[in-house]
Each structure stands twice: as structure tokens, then as C-alpha cells.
Design a protein around this motif. Structure first.
Motif, PDB file in Angstrom:
ATOM      1  N   UNK A  20       0.839  -1.193   0.000  1.00 32.67           N
ATOM      2  CA  UNK A  20       0.000   0.000   0.000  1.00 32.67           C
ATOM      3  C   UNK A  20       0.878   1.249   0.000  1.00 32.67           C
ATOM      4  N   UNK A  21       0.412   2.258  -0.703  1.00 35.77           N
ATOM      5  CA  UNK A  21       1.131   3.526  -0.744  1.00 35.77           C
ATOM      6  C   UNK A  21       0.227   4.662  -0.293  1.00 35.77           C
ATOM      7  N   UNK A  22       0.829   5.641   0.339  1.00 36.50           N
ATOM      8  CA  UNK A  22       0.111   6.827   0.783  1.00 36.50           C
ATOM      9  C   UNK A  22       0.909   8.029   0.294  1.00 36.50           C
ATOM     10  N   UNK A  23       0.284   8.817  -0.557  1.00 38.58           N
ATOM     11  CA  UNK A  23       0.942   9.999  -1.103  1.00 38.58           C
ATOM     12  C   UNK A  23       0.357  11.250  -0.463  1.00 38.58           C
ATOM     13  N   UNK A  24       1.243  12.115  -0.009  1.00 38.87           N
ATOM     14  CA  UNK A  24       0.809  13.358   0.627  1.00 38.87           C
ATOM     15  C   UNK A  24       0.854  14.513  -0.370  1.00 38.87           C
ATOM     16  N   UNK A  25      -0.081  15.442  -0.206  1.00 28.20           N
ATOM     17  CA  UNK A  25      -0.139  16.597  -1.111  1.00 28.20           C
ATOM     18  C   UNK A  25       0.890  17.664  -0.761  1.00 28.20           C
ATOM     19  N   UNK A  26       1.545  17.506   0.374  1.00 25.92           N
ATOM     20  CA  UNK A  26       2.566  18.457   0.802  1.00 25.92           C
ATOM     21  C   UNK A  26       3.578  17.760   1.692  1.00 25.92           C
ATOM     22  N   UNK A  27       4.358  18.541   2.383  1.00 27.08           N
ATOM     23  CA  UNK A  27       5.412  17.976   3.213  1.00 27.08           C
ATOM     24  C   UNK A  27       4.849  17.262   4.432  1.00 27.08           C
ATOM     25  N   UNK A  28       5.398  16.082   4.693  1.00 27.08           N
ATOM     26  CA  UNK A  28       4.995  15.332   5.878  1.00 27.08           C
ATOM     27  C   UNK A  28       6.013  15.484   7.008  1.00 27.08           C
ATOM     28  N   UNK A  29       7.068  16.245   6.760  1.00 30.42           N
ATOM     29  CA  UNK A  29       8.155  16.316   7.732  1.00 30.42           C
ATOM     30  C   UNK A  29       7.675  16.827   9.085  1.00 30.42           C
ATOM     31  N   UNK A  30       6.718  17.759   9.082  1.00 31.95           N
ATOM     32  CA  UNK A  30       6.260  18.346  10.336  1.00 31.95           C
ATOM     33  C   UNK A  30       5.304  17.440  11.113  1.00 31.95           C
ATOM     34  N   UNK A  31       4.887  16.361  10.505  1.00 30.64           N
ATOM     35  CA  UNK A  31       3.970  15.427  11.171  1.00 30.64           C
ATOM     36  C   UNK A  31       4.803  14.414  11.938  1.00 30.64           C
ATOM     37  N   UNK A  32       4.722  14.431  13.245  1.00 30.43           N
ATOM     38  CA  UNK A  32       5.599  13.592  14.060  1.00 30.43           C
ATOM     39  C   UNK A  32       5.416  12.106  13.773  1.00 30.43           C
ATOM     40  N   UNK A  33       4.175  11.666  13.764  1.00 33.75           N
ATOM     41  CA  UNK A  33       3.923  10.235  13.553  1.00 33.75           C
ATOM     42  C   UNK A  33       2.832  10.040  12.524  1.00 33.75           C
ATOM     43  N   UNK A  34       3.081   9.125  11.606  1.00 36.05           N
ATOM     44  CA  UNK A  34       2.094   8.726  10.595  1.00 36.05           C
ATOM     45  C   UNK A  34       1.850   7.234  10.744  1.00 36.05           C
ATOM     46  N   UNK A  35       0.642   6.832  10.456  1.00 35.82           N
ATOM     47  CA  UNK A  35       0.328   5.432  10.636  1.00 35.82           C
ATOM     48  C   UNK A  35      -0.611   4.886   9.585  1.00 35.82           C
ATOM     49  N   UNK A  36      -0.672   3.572   9.538  1.00 40.18           N
ATOM     50  CA  UNK A  36      -1.667   2.877   8.737  1.00 40.18           C
ATOM     51  C   UNK A  36      -2.716   2.300   9.687  1.00 40.18           C
ATOM     52  N   UNK A  37      -3.955   2.520   9.316  1.00 37.50           N
ATOM     53  CA  UNK A  37      -5.085   2.037  10.082  1.00 37.50           C
ATOM     54  C   UNK A  37      -5.885   1.086   9.193  1.00 37.50           C
ATOM     55  N   UNK A  38      -6.707   0.276   9.829  1.00 39.14           N
ATOM     56  CA  UNK A  38      -7.612  -0.546   9.048  1.00 39.14           C
ATOM     57  C   UNK A  38      -8.950  -0.678   9.770  1.00 39.14           C
ATOM     58  N   UNK A  39      -9.976  -0.870   8.959  1.00 37.70           N
ATOM     59  CA  UNK A  39     -11.310  -1.075   9.510  1.00 37.70           C
ATOM     60  C   UNK A  39     -11.973  -2.216   8.765  1.00 37.70           C
ATOM     61  N   UNK A  40     -12.219  -3.271   9.490  1.00 34.30           N
ATOM     62  CA  UNK A  40     -12.917  -4.431   8.923  1.00 34.30           C
ATOM     63  C   UNK A  40     -14.418  -4.245   9.120  1.00 34.30           C
ATOM     64  N   UNK A  41     -15.212  -4.913   8.317  1.00 28.57           N
ATOM     65  CA  UNK A  41     -16.675  -4.787   8.445  1.00 28.57           C
ATOM     66  C   UNK A  41     -17.143  -5.108   9.862  1.00 28.57           C
ATOM     67  N   UNK A  42     -17.923  -4.203  10.431  1.00 26.69           N
ATOM     68  CA  UNK A  42     -18.473  -4.415  11.758  1.00 26.69           C
ATOM     69  C   UNK A  42     -17.502  -4.198  12.898  1.00 26.69           C
ATOM     70  N   UNK A  43     -16.296  -3.724  12.588  1.00 23.33           N
ATOM     71  CA  UNK A  43     -15.290  -3.525  13.634  1.00 23.33           C
ATOM     72  C   UNK A  43     -14.838  -2.072  13.665  1.00 23.33           C
ATOM     73  N   UNK A  44     -14.236  -1.698  14.774  1.00 29.77           N
ATOM     74  CA  UNK A  44     -13.710  -0.345  14.898  1.00 29.77           C
ATOM     75  C   UNK A  44     -12.399  -0.209  14.136  1.00 29.77           C
ATOM     76  N   UNK A  45     -12.121   1.002  13.714  1.00 29.43           N
ATOM     77  CA  UNK A  45     -10.863   1.272  13.058  1.00 29.43           C
ATOM     78  C   UNK A  45      -9.723   1.098  14.069  1.00 29.43           C
ATOM     79  N   UNK A  46      -8.635   0.486  13.625  1.00 27.61           N
ATOM     80  CA  UNK A  46      -7.496   0.246  14.505  1.00 27.61           C
ATOM     81  C   UNK A  46      -6.207   0.626  13.777  1.00 27.61           C
ATOM     82  N   UNK A  47      -5.238   1.069  14.536  1.00 30.39           N
ATOM     83  CA  UNK A  47      -3.936   1.377  13.962  1.00 30.39           C
ATOM     84  C   UNK A  47      -3.121   0.089  13.920  1.00 30.39           C
TER      85      UNK A  47
END
Length: 116
Positions: A20-47
Motif C-alpha cells: 500500500x502507498x500513501x501519497x501526501x499533497x505536501x510535506x509530511x516532515x512536520x507530522x511527528x507520527x504517521x500510521x496505517x489504520x484498518x477497519x474491517x466490516x463491523x469492527x472499529x478502526x485500529x492502527x
């Protein structure tokens, strides 16, 4: 405000891999932490994976040893390499800041389906 767009999902058999790829429209340097999350059907989103600006990574126990998050501050991208996929990994995957949501928004996400 930086926007994040996910891509790279699809259908894969158990044991397969996806990137999976995530492209940012600008600089991500100032964002301390970035993560991937997922949400399965009927479940809460989790990192499932997190990467700090300095390179520290953390993973949910359910994906540890199978998923790898990479962050490229120069290219403003975050990727998630997923190996040894299981049916339980089926979900919509999102990238966002940790804690979320960046700019109060979530992207469309990328669907991952693991099935034989």
C-alpha cells in the motif's frame, strides 16, 4: 492542509503480499507520527503500524513480523508492505497522522481482501 491519498489495495490469496502507498499533497516532515489504520466490516478502526519522523516504527501484535511500514520524508510518502496475508487482514486501509485525523479528515482508504 496536507491531504493523504491511499492506493495499492486489491484481492490476494492467503499467504500473498500487497504493498500500500500513501501519497501526501505536501510535506509530511512536520507530522511527528504517521500510521496505517484498518477497519474491517463491523469492527472499529485500529492502527496497525506507526512510523515517527525520526524513524521509529511500531506495530500491532496482529501484524508484527508480517507488515513493514516505511516513511520517506523527502518523497512525502508512507508505504505498508504486507506479507503472509491472512483472511483476518481483510479491511479498508487508511493512512493518517497518529493520533488522527490529520486536518479532521480521513481519506477514501484502500480495500484489501484476502481470500482463496
Amino acid at each position: 492542509q496536507v491531504q493523504l491519498v491511499e492506493s495499492g489495495g486489491g484481492l490476494v490469496q492467503p499467504g500473498g503480499s500487497l504493498r500500500l502507498s500513501c501519497a501526501a499533497s505536501g510535506s509530511i516532515f512536520s507530522i511527528n507520527a504517521l500510521g496505517w489504520y484498518r477497519q474491517a466490516p463491523g469492527k472499529q478502526r485500529e492502527v496497525v503500524a506507526r512510523a515517527t519522523r525520526g524513524g521509529t516504527t511500531n506495530y500491532a501484535d496482529s501484524v508484527k513480523g508480517r507488515f513493514t511500514i516505511s516513511r520517506d520524508n523527502a518523497k512525502n510518502t508512507v508505504t505498508l508492505q504486507m506479507n503472509s496475508l491472512k483472511p483476518g487482514d481483510t479491511a479498508v486501509y487508511y493512512c493518517n497522522a497518529v493520533p488522527p485525523p490529520l486536518g479532521g479528515k480521513w481519506g477514501q482508504g484502500s480495500q484489501v481482501a484476502v481470500s482463496s
